[in-house]
Design a protein around this motif. Structure first.
Motif: not given
Length: 687
Positions: A7-16, A77-80, A192-197, A474-476
């Motif tokens: 569920s958690e993601g990574v937000k890249a800085p604006d302009g990246t 979901s690409m790992a960063v 589609h999105r970024l996520r933490p390693r 489990w709920r996740q």
């Protein structure tokens, strides 16, 4: 330590943005060199470089090699990765250099989406100092040939590099490069999105190789388009000898080094050449009749793990890009008329998890087995569990059940387990069935039984020492579980038993057991998964519990049709039940309390060689044998079986556990993580 995943993601800085090669179709076997310069008036106290790439990268800061990555990822979901690079920065101009490899096709650890590129940013003391964008430079590295075969059916391409065409792009200031092309925003149609390693960032040991297991010399052989076949011919043409002081043209030398165990590794050599010499670097996992066994690419796995390099004049360092898996590392050098003065080395990546000391068992055989299993488990832990470093290095969903059991005896780190669960859930197909390889688009290896394995892994979180509250996990993943079980229920036919749907494999085991359908073992695995799901539902008060109980009762009744007067059968009018099936009868409670001990006796006798009429389960599936015996409290029998079946490997000096009882088949592996599960049973830490 992050315990939730998905569920958690990574937000890249604006302009990246994601950037790629100047030409959008630089895809097939493409090595892309990206770089950017950063001017600093002073060095920050702390600096972190955030990086993801499609599909694999190597990173340098000011000419210093930092590491490789990213973690296995679905394009959804690409790992960063996050690298601490503050100690590598300097006042003035700093060079950031990233080499990205894109094979241009999917394989058993990567899913291709018709694009290559990277996304990155550098943060220091709360400020973004650098971000990937059009200001970056890029150049396709043409020293790597794109006209290569694949290493195997599982992996990427052979590496064929002409060092005379290599350029000093990581540090040279005036090298002409193209302007990087913007491919998409951080979240878009390709990635589609970024996520933490979520697994540990690997560390690498640089080891000098100075004691060859064998040196061979002799005439060279003509070069062909297949460097692996060239090496096979060279091995046959050369003979053991002394280290050559001089290699005249027309001659060749082979150096073979024994790492002592199968490891993930990157081979390298520093050497002086006159220019144009051919260097082959390869690997092998075992010997046959005292001689190195080089794989035959004409066999099932199509293994050809030999890379080729054409040397340039002068002193140079040569190493591959992609880690290989091997116990024996092979270097073959064609003579050029000068003293080569070779210096050999390997990089050995490993996962830096916290481990506990080995528990002494006070029995020489069992202690040796435990050591062998511990070594195997750690060797097969990379960015998540991999089945074996030699042939595949693939994260198989089913294998993780046994590997998680072994790892618990070594570490409380739950990340490999959680990562496997989440990667499988993310890759569910439109019908709700799960992939077998994570990540992977491999329909030929879509194993129906591994869907049950995922439920077992989800349930296993409840007893993991590193997971304080499994119910949150489990709920996740509850929507995935409910959808999966609804799809499996739809597979039931008029007799109440399920069959393998079209396009899915019926695996069951690495043994020669009956696979006719309806199949007893398949349906017992399904019943066991239902029982685990019912327990989880009860723990969290899920409404599906009632429907799943009804399904389990109906399945138990339907299974009775596979019991004949003379015993259980794998299928109607088929062979008798296998050892694995008898174990599952006990584990699921289908075998009544009065008959379970007698079935257990047969199961034990089979493993100890006293029941020749039963099909012996593989090392992998003995995990279920032990689960069944544990249900009856027969721990002494578990230890006796481990001593009887794994003991010969330990006494033979095997450093790691084998893929099967016999690995004489082509490319059979001597290091497979799913065979190391006895470690959890011997130490008791897995229960």
């Amino acid at each position: 330590m992050t315990l939730a995943l998905g569920s958690e993601g990574v937000k890249a800085p604006d302009g990246t943005v994601w950037i790629g090669p100047a030409h959008p179709f630089d895809l097939h076997e493409a090595y892309l060199n990206f770089r950017a310069d950063l001017a600093l008036s002073k060095v920050p106290a702390m600096a972190t470089f955030h990086l993801s790439a499609d599909s694999r990268y190597r990173l340098w800061i000011n000419g210093h090699f930092v590491g490789r990555g990213p973690e296995r990822s679905w394009p959804t979901s690409m790992a960063v990765d996050v690298h601490d690079i503050g100690h590598l920065l300097r006042p003035g101009v700093n060079r950031i250099a990233v080499q990205v490899y894109s094979p241009g096709y999917s394989h058993f650890a990567y899913v291709h989406r018709g694009a290559a590129g990277l996304i990155a940013w550098l943060e220091a003391e709360g400020t973004v100092l650098l971000r990937s964008g059009p200001g970056w430079q890029v150049l396709r590295d043409r020293s790597w040939s794109d006209r290569v075969a694949r290493i195997s059916i599982y992996g990427t391409g052979v590496e064929d590099r002409d060092m005379t065409q290599a350029q000093d792009w990581t540090e040279a200031a005036l090298l002409p490069m193209d302007r990087a092309r913007t491919v998409q925003a951080p979240e878009g149609p390709i990635w589609h999105r970024l996520r933490p390693r979520h697994t540990a960032l690997p560390v690498e040991e640089l080891r000098t190789l100075d004691q060859p297991w064998q040196i061979r010399t002799g005439p060279t052989v003509p070069a062909t388009l297949d460097p692996h076949q060239d090496l096979r011919q060279l091995l046959a043409a050369t003979r053991p000898g002394s280290p050559p002081a001089l290699l005249p043209r027309g001659t060749a030398a082979i150096w073979i080094f024994d790492l002592g165990e199968s490891r993930s590794c990157i081979a390298g050599i520093t050497i002086t050449a006159s220019g144009g010499e051919r260097l082959l670097m390869s690997c092998a996992e075992r010997l046959k009749d005292g001689q190195l066994l080089l794989s035959d690419p004409a066999t099932y796995c199509r293994m050809r793990p030999t890379d080729r390099f054409t040397l340039r004049p002068g002193r140079q360092s040569v190493e591959g890009f992609t880690p290989r898996g091997a116990r024996y590392v092979v270097f073959a050098l064609e003579g050029g008329g000068t003293s080569a003065d070779p210096q050999f080395f390997v990089r050995l990546p490993s996962s830096p998890i916290a481990t506990c000391p080995a528990i002494p068992l006070h029995d020489p055989t069992l202690d040796a087995i435990a050591t062998m299993c511990r070594r195997t488990t750690l060797a097969c832990l990379q960015d998540g569990f991999v089945d074996g470093v030699w042939r595949e290095s693939s994260l198989w969903l089913g294998d993780a059940v046994a590997q998680d059991w072994a790892l618990r005896a070594i570490s409380d780190d739950p990340r490999p387990l959680i990562f496997t669960i989440a990667m499988a859930a993310e890759g569910a197909d439109a019908d709700g069935l799960l992939p077998s390889v994570l990540p992977g688009e491999v329909p030929a290896y879509a194993v129906i039984d591994y869907n049950f394995s995922w439920i077992e892994l989800l349930s296993a979180a409840a007893t993991h020492p590193g997971i304080p509250d499994a119910t949150a996990l489990w709920r996740q993943h509850w929507p995935t579980l409910a959808r999966l079980l609804a799809r499996l229920a739809a597979l039931r036919q008029d007799d109440g038993l399920i069959r393998t749907p079209p396009g899915r494999r019926l695996f069951l085991d690495w043994s020669a057991m009956d696979r006719a359908e309806p199949n007893l073992t398949l349906n017992l695995r399904y019943l066991y998964a239902l029982q685990l799901a019912i327990r989880m539902a009860g723990r969290i008060g899920a409404t599906e519990a009632t429907a799943w109980r009804d399904a389990a009762r109906a399945l138990s009744t339907a299974l009775a049709a596979l019991r004949q007067a003379d015993g259980w059968q794998e299928s109607p009018d088929g062979a008798g039940a296998s050892q694995l099936a008898l174990s599952l009868l006990i584990l699921t409670g289908i075998a009544e309390a009065a008959t379970a001990p007698a079935l257990a006796d047969r199961v034990v006798d089979c493993s100890l060689g006293r029941a020749k009429d039963l099909t012996l389960a593989s090392p992998f599936m003995h995990h279920y044998v032990f689960l069944a015996l544990d249900r009856l409290g027969r721990h002494r029998d578990i230890c006796a079986i481990i001593a009887a079946l794994w003991g010969p490997w330990a006494r033979a000096g095997d450093p790691t556990t084998r893929e099967n009882w016999s690995i004489d088949f082509p490319d059979g592996s001597a290091c497979h993580g799913f065979s190391a599960h006895p470690l959890g049973w011997l130490t008791g830490t897995g229960r």
